[in-house]
Write an enzyme that holds these catalytic residues in place. Sequence first.
Site, short mmCIF file in Angstrom:
data_model
loop_
_atom_site.label_atom_id
_atom_site.label_comp_id
_atom_site.label_asym_id
_atom_site.label_seq_id
_atom_site.Cartn_x
_atom_site.Cartn_y
_atom_site.Cartn_z
N GLY A 28 0.78 -1.23 0.00
CA GLY A 28 0.00 0.00 0.00
C GLY A 28 0.81 1.28 0.00
O GLY A 28 2.00 1.29 -0.34
N HIS B 248 23.12 5.00 31.07
CA HIS B 248 23.94 6.22 30.99
C HIS B 248 25.23 5.91 30.26
O HIS B 248 25.89 4.93 30.59
CB HIS B 248 24.27 6.72 32.40
CG HIS B 248 25.19 7.92 32.39
ND1 HIS B 248 24.75 9.17 32.03
CD2 HIS B 248 26.52 8.04 32.65
CE1 HIS B 248 25.76 10.02 32.10
NE2 HIS B 248 26.85 9.36 32.46
#
Length: 467
Positions: A41, A446
């Site tokens: 599509g 981190h």
Amino acid sequence: MAEQHFDVVIIGGGPAGYGAALYGASAGLKVALAENDKVGGTCLHRGCIPAKELLETAAIVRTIQHAGDFGVEVEGKAVDWGRTLERKQEVIDRLAGGVTQLLKGRKVDVFDATASLGPDHSVTLASSSGETAVISGDAIILASGSRPRTIPGFEPDGVRVVTSDEFFHIPQVPMNAVVIGGGAIGCEFASTLADLGSSVTILEALPKILPGCDQDVARTVQQSFKRRGIEVRTGVSVTGHTPGSTGTTVHLDGGESLETNLVVVSVGRVPNTDGLLLPGTAVGISERGHIEVDEGYHTAEPSVWAIGDVIDTPQLAHVGFAEAIVVIKDILGENPAPVDNSRVPWAIYCHPEVAFAGHSEASAKEAGIDVVTSKHRFSGNSRAMILGQTEGLVKVIARKNDDGTAGQVLGVHMVGPWVTEQLSGGYLAVNWEATVDEVAAFIQPHPSLTELFGETMLSMTGRSLHG
Ligand code: NAI
């Protein structure tokens, strides 16, 4: 008399339609899928995938432009547009091949035909060679998608005036471009073209671009565009254009004109319903052209559902997938919960990227909710500094508790580096109806970009580390 009968017949092979086919077949249903163009599509062939693929070329150009900052000298920086388009097509072809294989592997009958729904769940298939056939299904899913909206006087010719249908085939990067409409598509195309060297002007009718986004996010994008030389003009309407030898002249309301090589029209999309319904069904179409459905995507015709861009829900491939799953579960009698459209994830891949879920500050206030908000910028985030991409912010909107503290997370809005890949934590927080305290206790790696989301939540508890 139908020639073949299925458990489910699906009309339209975009994300909603092929999603329903794959999910239904994986649950053991006998599925037929009718598609008159290519399976995959709009999203795969002329939407999400090619747009993001070209944005990646744009990102590489930006990386090279800043390579010197990292001590890397690069020579020969020209964009080979032909190769760019080829790579885009290679990605599309590989993905299209993958979807086709999946459908085949799950024994979905794919019909290369234009399908129309008639009475009693009959579906007439008309192939491009002129043959017709009739099939039927216990359940029917309409997923015929949408097409670009055009504006009178700006009919696409593929050369001077394009919509997203033609944009991915333009023969070269234009020297300059006018983008009409500053929504998701307009901002993605403007961003791509500007990074590839075009001089771009966005003409937006409303007072701001990205009208669905939180105002801090939209403002950040607009400021970034300005720094990169993209001119954003808001509150502007166009009246027509006069083609010339190398481009065209766009006329604005008020008499002003803009000369340009390319006009990109990105002013929304309209549902595809032409020829979809034969007489004798109760399926209704709204004034705006969408198939009318209830909360569970049922049309007025028993056992006929509609999903994806053809109904009035967010025009996003992933919403189409989610609706497909709901409908198949419904067909299987599993009583699924419908999608909550106010909390779906949105992702806009322009530079800087935008991603959000849930209430913006304005929509929460409009709904009469007392809120606490907090926003933190990527400028202080270590990973963003390492990347050299410190533009942007994370903004959290939470319900205000009676004691004034921040409670349930209602919205998470992000703009900046790779935020489309960072939204999932915020999306889960909003949809799990988590509180700020609960989310603040979760650990982020981190150094990472997602620390900014964690820091924003932590700061809303009244204490913080870096935020
Ligand atoms: P849109 O509705 O997002 O934006 C269209 C913009 O054009 C609006 O800002 C509107 O005010 C403006 N506009 C309308 N008529 C105009 C005119 N005559 N002159 C100037 N401005 C005008 O539609 P868009 O960008 O075409 O996207 C279509 C759909 O596809 C949307 O629902 C969008 O969310 C979805 N989409 C999502 C993407 C994503 O999530 N990354 C990417 C691309 C599209």
